[in-house]
Scaffold this motif. Structure first.
Motif, PDB file in Angstrom:
ATOM      1  N   GLY A  86      -6.164  -9.768  -7.562  1.00 23.85           N
ATOM      2  CA  GLY A  86      -6.358  -9.306  -8.931  1.00 23.85           C
ATOM      3  C   GLY A  86      -7.280  -8.107  -9.028  1.00 23.85           C
ATOM      4  N   VAL A  87      -7.618  -7.514  -7.889  1.00 32.98           N
ATOM      5  CA  VAL A  87      -8.510  -6.360  -7.845  1.00 32.98           C
ATOM      6  C   VAL A  87      -7.661  -5.117  -7.576  1.00 32.98           C
ATOM      7  CG1 VAL A  87     -10.457  -5.324  -6.615  1.00 32.98           C
ATOM      8  CG2 VAL A  87     -10.379  -7.788  -6.973  1.00 32.98           C
ATOM      9  N   ALA A  88      -8.028  -4.026  -8.205  1.00 31.38           N
ATOM     10  CA  ALA A  88      -7.300  -2.774  -7.997  1.00 31.38           C
ATOM     11  C   ALA A  88      -7.606  -2.237  -6.609  1.00 31.38           C
ATOM     12  CB  ALA A  88      -7.707  -1.752  -9.050  1.00 31.38           C
ATOM     13  N   PRO A  89      -6.572  -1.842  -5.848  1.00 36.03           N
ATOM     14  CA  PRO A  89      -6.828  -1.239  -4.535  1.00 36.03           C
ATOM     15  C   PRO A  89      -7.505   0.118  -4.682  1.00 36.03           C
ATOM     16  CG  PRO A  89      -4.465  -1.603  -4.900  1.00 36.03           C
ATOM     17  CD  PRO A  89      -5.168  -1.979  -6.133  1.00 36.03           C
ATOM     18  N   ALA A  90      -8.076   0.607  -3.585  1.00 41.25           N
ATOM     19  CA  ALA A  90      -8.673   1.943  -3.597  1.00 41.25           C
ATOM     20  C   ALA A  90      -7.583   2.964  -3.928  1.00 41.25           C
ATOM     21  CB  ALA A  90      -9.290   2.247  -2.236  1.00 41.25           C
ATOM     22  N   LEU A  91      -7.985   4.103  -4.452  1.00 39.77           N
ATOM     23  CA  LEU A  91      -7.014   5.095  -4.908  1.00 39.77           C
ATOM     24  C   LEU A  91      -6.110   5.581  -3.794  1.00 39.77           C
ATOM     25  CD1 LEU A  91      -9.160   7.174  -7.415  1.00 39.77           C
ATOM     26  CD2 LEU A  91      -7.408   5.484  -7.910  1.00 39.77           C
ATOM     27  N   ASP A  92      -6.630   5.825  -2.594  1.00 40.23           N
ATOM     28  CA  ASP A  92      -5.772   6.280  -1.504  1.00 40.23           C
ATOM     29  C   ASP A  92      -4.788   5.194  -1.079  1.00 40.23           C
ATOM     30  OD1 ASP A  92      -7.849   4.750  -0.504  1.00 40.23           O
ATOM     31  OD2 ASP A  92      -7.980   5.854   1.383  1.00 40.23           O
ATOM     32  N   GLU A  93      -5.224   3.938  -1.101  1.00 37.70           N
ATOM     33  CA  GLU A  93      -4.329   2.829  -0.782  1.00 37.70           C
ATOM     34  C   GLU A  93      -3.272   2.653  -1.877  1.00 37.70           C
ATOM     35  OE1 GLU A  93      -2.656  -0.258   1.292  1.00 37.70           O
ATOM     36  OE2 GLU A  93      -4.219   1.095   1.964  1.00 37.70           O
ATOM     37  N   LEU A  94      -3.675   2.834  -3.122  1.00 41.54           N
ATOM     38  CA  LEU A  94      -2.753   2.702  -4.249  1.00 41.54           C
ATOM     39  C   LEU A  94      -1.657   3.760  -4.188  1.00 41.54           C
ATOM     40  CD1 LEU A  94      -2.191   1.173  -6.886  1.00 41.54           C
ATOM     41  CD2 LEU A  94      -3.599   2.853  -8.043  1.00 41.54           C
ATOM     42  N   VAL A  95      -2.021   4.986  -3.847  1.00 38.83           N
ATOM     43  CA  VAL A  95      -1.030   6.056  -3.720  1.00 38.83           C
ATOM     44  C   VAL A  95      -0.036   5.722  -2.620  1.00 38.83           C
ATOM     45  CG1 VAL A  95      -0.734   8.474  -3.042  1.00 38.83           C
ATOM     46  CG2 VAL A  95      -2.500   7.854  -4.673  1.00 38.83           C
ATOM     47  N   THR A  96      -0.518   5.214  -1.500  1.00 35.74           N
ATOM     48  CA  THR A  96       0.356   4.847  -0.393  1.00 35.74           C
ATOM     49  C   THR A  96       1.304   3.728  -0.790  1.00 35.74           C
ATOM     50  OG1 THR A  96      -1.375   5.468   1.168  1.00 35.74           O
ATOM     51  CG2 THR A  96       0.399   4.078   2.009  1.00 35.74           C
ATOM     52  N   GLN A  97       0.795   2.689  -1.439  1.00 31.75           N
ATOM     53  CA  GLN A  97       1.617   1.548  -1.823  1.00 31.75           C
ATOM     54  C   GLN A  97       2.673   1.938  -2.862  1.00 31.75           C
ATOM     55  OE1 GLN A  97       1.619  -1.450  -0.368  1.00 31.75           O
ATOM     56  NE2 GLN A  97       0.050  -0.659   1.000  1.00 31.75           N
ATOM     57  N   LEU A  98       2.294   2.765  -3.835  1.00 33.09           N
ATOM     58  CA  LEU A  98       3.264   3.204  -4.839  1.00 33.09           C
ATOM     59  C   LEU A  98       4.323   4.116  -4.221  1.00 33.09           C
ATOM     60  CD1 LEU A  98       0.964   3.800  -7.933  1.00 33.09           C
ATOM     61  CD2 LEU A  98       2.522   1.896  -7.522  1.00 33.09           C
ATOM     62  N   GLY A  99       3.925   4.932  -3.252  1.00 35.86           N
ATOM     63  CA  GLY A  99       4.892   5.770  -2.546  1.00 35.86           C
ATOM     64  C   GLY A  99       5.895   4.933  -1.763  1.00 35.86           C
ATOM     65  N   MET A 100       5.424   3.859  -1.126  1.00 30.94           N
ATOM     66  CA  MET A 100       6.316   2.964  -0.386  1.00 30.94           C
ATOM     67  C   MET A 100       7.297   2.275  -1.337  1.00 30.94           C
ATOM     68  SD  MET A 100       3.516   1.411   2.308  1.00 30.94           S
ATOM     69  CE  MET A 100       4.526   0.058   2.848  1.00 30.94           C
ATOM     70  N   ARG A 101       6.804   1.860  -2.506  1.00 27.30           N
ATOM     71  CA  ARG A 101       7.682   1.216  -3.487  1.00 27.30           C
ATOM     72  C   ARG A 101       8.712   2.197  -4.028  1.00 27.30           C
ATOM     73  NH1 ARG A 101       4.495  -2.480  -7.707  1.00 27.30           N
ATOM     74  NH2 ARG A 101       6.483  -3.572  -7.806  1.00 27.30           N
TER      75      ARG A 101
END
Length: 106
Positions: free
Chosen positions: A52-67
């Motif tokens: 339930g915690v927001a990932p770090a911004l660099d991790e979030l960009v990577t995960q959204l790119g994979m999706r």
């Protein structure tokens, strides 16, 4: 086969993402006079489903790119359906004819 014991992983692991509970995936919250960026999810609308915690911004960009890449691949597969059954032999070359040409048996 030797296992890797240190250093970064060879492949990036996908993190299961869920909608932010505060902004409900909208990326903004209602302020007194106008909408404000959601501080809980870094204005992305997504948090890690497990914690339930927001990932770090660099991790979030990577995960959204994979999706996004996975969704793009799925859209391309749906746009270009593969022929199946008897018509599949007529769609491509089976290289069974004279000189490697297509032979359909007609």
């Amino acid at each position: 086969m030797t296992r890797k014991s240190h250093g970064p992983a060879f492949k990036k692991a996908a993190i299961e993402l869920a909608q932010c509970p505060l902004c409900r995936g909208r990326s903004v919250t209602q302020g007194v006079f106008h909408e404000l960026p959601c501080s809980h999810c870094h204005a992305s609308g997504f948090v890690a489903a497990a914690t339930g915690v927001a990932p770090a911004l660099d991790e979030l960009v990577t995960q959204l790119g994979m999706r996004l890449q996975a969704a793009t691949r799925q859209i391309e597969q749906l746009r270009n359906p593969r022929a199946s059954g008897p018509e599949a032999t007529y769609q491509g070359s089976n290289r069974r004819g004279a000189g490697g040409t297509n032979y359909t048996g007609d």
